[in-house]
Design a protein around this motif. Structure first.
Motif, PDB file in Angstrom:
ATOM      1  N   SER A 130       4.396   4.618   0.491  1.00 34.60           N
ATOM      2  CA  SER A 130       4.484   4.622  -0.978  1.00 34.60           C
ATOM      3  C   SER A 130       3.167   4.194  -1.609  1.00 34.60           C
ATOM      4  O   SER A 130       2.719   4.758  -2.614  1.00 34.60           O
ATOM      5  CB  SER A 130       5.618   3.706  -1.432  1.00 34.60           C
ATOM      6  N   ALA A 131       2.523   3.174  -1.017  1.00 34.06           N
ATOM      7  CA  ALA A 131       1.244   2.699  -1.562  1.00 34.06           C
ATOM      8  C   ALA A 131       0.131   3.709  -1.317  1.00 34.06           C
ATOM      9  O   ALA A 131      -0.743   3.901  -2.160  1.00 34.06           O
ATOM     10  CB  ALA A 131       0.890   1.353  -0.936  1.00 34.06           C
ATOM     11  N   ARG A 132       0.158   4.384  -0.171  1.00 35.67           N
ATOM     12  CA  ARG A 132      -0.891   5.364   0.147  1.00 35.67           C
ATOM     13  C   ARG A 132      -0.670   6.696  -0.552  1.00 35.67           C
ATOM     14  O   ARG A 132      -1.628   7.453  -0.739  1.00 35.67           O
ATOM     15  CB  ARG A 132      -0.938   5.584   1.653  1.00 35.67           C
ATOM     16  N   GLY A 209      14.729   5.955  -1.640  1.00 30.74           N
ATOM     17  CA  GLY A 209      14.476   5.642  -3.043  1.00 30.74           C
ATOM     18  C   GLY A 209      13.018   5.800  -3.435  1.00 30.74           C
ATOM     19  O   GLY A 209      12.698   5.841  -4.635  1.00 30.74           O
ATOM     20  N   GLU A 210      12.104   5.899  -2.448  1.00 27.29           N
ATOM     21  CA  GLU A 210      10.689   6.128  -2.767  1.00 27.29           C
ATOM     22  C   GLU A 210      10.449   7.563  -3.245  1.00 27.29           C
ATOM     23  O   GLU A 210       9.389   7.859  -3.788  1.00 27.29           O
ATOM     24  CB  GLU A 210       9.823   5.843  -1.536  1.00 27.29           C
ATOM     25  N   HIS A 230      -4.846  15.890   4.732  1.00 23.91           N
ATOM     26  CA  HIS A 230      -4.794  15.272   3.405  1.00 23.91           C
ATOM     27  C   HIS A 230      -3.941  14.001   3.366  1.00 23.91           C
ATOM     28  O   HIS A 230      -4.157  13.138   2.522  1.00 23.91           O
ATOM     29  CB  HIS A 230      -4.267  16.279   2.386  1.00 23.91           C
ATOM     30  N   HIS A 231      -2.963  13.898   4.248  1.00 27.30           N
ATOM     31  CA  HIS A 231      -2.095  12.714   4.269  1.00 27.30           C
ATOM     32  C   HIS A 231      -1.887  12.263   5.722  1.00 27.30           C
ATOM     33  O   HIS A 231      -0.767  12.320   6.243  1.00 27.30           O
ATOM     34  CB  HIS A 231      -0.747  13.026   3.607  1.00 27.30           C
ATOM     35  N   PRO A 232      -2.957  11.822   6.387  1.00 25.60           N
ATOM     36  CA  PRO A 232      -2.846  11.458   7.814  1.00 25.60           C
ATOM     37  C   PRO A 232      -1.855  10.328   8.067  1.00 25.60           C
ATOM     38  O   PRO A 232      -1.303  10.240   9.164  1.00 25.60           O
ATOM     39  CB  PRO A 232      -4.276  11.053   8.188  1.00 25.60           C
ATOM     40  N   HIS A 233      -1.612   9.472   7.059  1.00 26.40           N
ATOM     41  CA  HIS A 233      -0.659   8.378   7.247  1.00 26.40           C
ATOM     42  C   HIS A 233       0.774   8.879   7.367  1.00 26.40           C
ATOM     43  O   HIS A 233       1.662   8.132   7.798  1.00 26.40           O
ATOM     44  CB  HIS A 233      -0.764   7.386   6.082  1.00 26.40           C
ATOM     45  N   LEU A 234       1.025  10.151   7.000  1.00 28.74           N
ATOM     46  CA  LEU A 234       2.365  10.731   7.114  1.00 28.74           C
ATOM     47  C   LEU A 234       2.519  11.621   8.349  1.00 28.74           C
ATOM     48  O   LEU A 234       3.605  12.144   8.601  1.00 28.74           O
ATOM     49  CB  LEU A 234       2.687  11.570   5.869  1.00 28.74           C
ATOM     50  N   ALA A 235       1.445  11.806   9.100  1.00 28.90           N
ATOM     51  CA  ALA A 235       1.459  12.785  10.194  1.00 28.90           C
ATOM     52  C   ALA A 235       2.546  12.490  11.224  1.00 28.90           C
ATOM     53  O   ALA A 235       3.267  13.389  11.658  1.00 28.90           O
ATOM     54  CB  ALA A 235       0.092  12.834  10.872  1.00 28.90           C
TER      55      ALA A 235
END
Length: 417
Positions: A130-132, A209-210, A230-235
């Motif tokens: 959520s923060a990233r 809920g995020e 683009h969103h490596p933290h979600l990989a």
């Protein structure tokens, strides 16, 4: 309730409605996974009980109040002890091509079900997301406005007169309701329905809920781009969600039969894992691995040339040239392979004039063991290697690394023998 694939049945006392629900679930998964037989078999037994067994699948599914966990035939409590779920997760991830998580396992896999293991990994991969930030995209929205934003809505032309001070317009709006977020939310909701731990269920509900305005939906038509750029933290989370979505939803009769849980076709999964092992072994040797159809025989029928083809599970190439064909057989290897297994791989070697072919079988042991057969015929192929791939190696990170190394030695041996 814990079952073992192709293992002994478990005795249950069921109501008539529960037996119908199990039959419907079995029919759904058979169609979804394109299986040759029913994955869940239910037979009556004395004293009004039923015998439930699993065939050709592994995974977890909830049918009404009944939670069923199916251990793979070669990775289960009897063969690997209480930590079999860790090995199963690594085997699932490896077969589905997950890179960074193929060596991961849940922290409490000895005590918790595979659904909770995967949910823990999924939540861990989303920690701090959520923060990233989550992906954003544009979607077209119709609304009424006192200002012309975007363009006039053709459906609203008839309301231009008399003047009301409001225009029907169409405009692009920045939103989080994009395929990647939909897939993540869908996977989270499916896991929420399946996990046993109440605390983890609440964690999944809170995480959803995020993404408050994102649909919880997934279809095969949806295109989910790779998150690595683009969103490596979600990989990691996207990889898990894609694994869960693989072959998950199909039309069932007049609509959709929604079943919490996930089952995997063990035969298909073993083939995927073996192909990945070959690919990782072949790359450092300057080779490539494919699955391709080969022409086997031709005939003239109704004035046209028609071709019969064969498709080995693994084809190893050196540039444009075939150097090895292999077939993955998800079955217990007896003293010798069955003749039909030999025929299939020999035909591929014959039409490609490949010197060496191989048959790959699973075992609950560790590592790779192999022996060779010599076809009694002139020409190619001249050697058939029979290899047993120890799925027990997926129990630890080091075991997977050793399995990769042994596969490379096996491939090098095949090409020099």
């Amino acid at each position: 309730m814990e079952l073992t694939e192709n293992g002994e049945p478990v005795t249950l006392r069921l109501s008539s409605s529960e037996t119908v629900a199990i039959a419907e679930a079995s029919a759904f998964w058979r169609k979804s996974l394109k299986l040759r037989e029913e994955p869940l078999r239910l037979l009556p037994s004395p004293a009004g009980n039923y015998l439930l067994s699993a065939r050709g699948v592994a995974g977890f599914v909830k049918i009404g109040k009944l939670s069923v966990e199916i251990a793979p035939k070669f990775i289960n409590r009897a063969s690997r002890g209480a930590g079999w779920r860790s090995a199963m997760w690594r085997f699932l991830a490896y077969g589905h091509g997950i890179e960074t998580l193929s060596d991961a396992s849940g922290t409490s896999a000895d005590e918790e079900g595979i659904a909770d293991v995967i949910a823990e990994l999924f939540l861990g991969a989303l920690r701090g997301a959520s923060a990233r930030g989550y992906p954003l995209g544009y979607s077209e929205r119709r609304f009424r406005s006192p200002f012309l934003r975007g363009r006039l809505d053709p459906r609203d032309y008839k309301r231009l007169l008399p003047v009301t001070g409001q225009l029907g317009v169409m405009a692009s709006q920045l939103t989080r309701d994009v395929p990647t977020n939909r897939l993540l939310k869908w996977a989270g909701n499916q896991l929420e329905l399946t996990v046993e731990d109440p605390g983890r269920r609440q964690q999944l509900r809170s995480w959803a809920g995020e993404l408050p305005n994102v649909q919880s939906s997934w279809t095969r038509r949806a295109v989910v781009p790779s998150a690595r750029r683009h969103h490596p933290h979600l990989a990691h989370a996207v990889e898990i969600a894609k694994m869960l979505a693989d072959d998950r939803q199909v039309a069932y009769e007049s609509g959709e039969l929604t079943l919490p849980g996930f089952l995997w076709d063990s035969e298909n999964l073993f083939e995927r894992a073996v192909r990945r092992l070959f690919a990782e072994a072949a790359r450092p040797l300057g080779l490539s691995v494919t699955k391709e159809s080969l022409p086997l025989a031709t005939t003239v029928f109704s004035g046209t040339i028609q071709t019969t083809r064969t498709t080995p599970d693994i084809t190893v190439r050196r540039g444009k040239h075939h150097v090895l064909h292999a077939d993955a057989k998800y079955k217990t290897l007896g003293e010798h392979p069955k003749n039909i297994d030999f025929y299939q791989v020999l035909s591929a070697g014959l039409v490609s004039s490949v010197r060496h072919v191989a048959l790959m079988y699973p075992t609950s042991d560790d590592g790779i063991s192999h022996r060779a057969y010599t076809p009694v015929a002139e020409g190619n192929p001249q050697v058939v290697s029979i290899a047993k791939v120890g799925l027990g190696s997926f129990s630890t990170k080091k075991g997977i690394e050793m399995l990769r190394s042994e596969m490379q030695s096996f491939l090098r041996n095949c090409l020099t023998q």
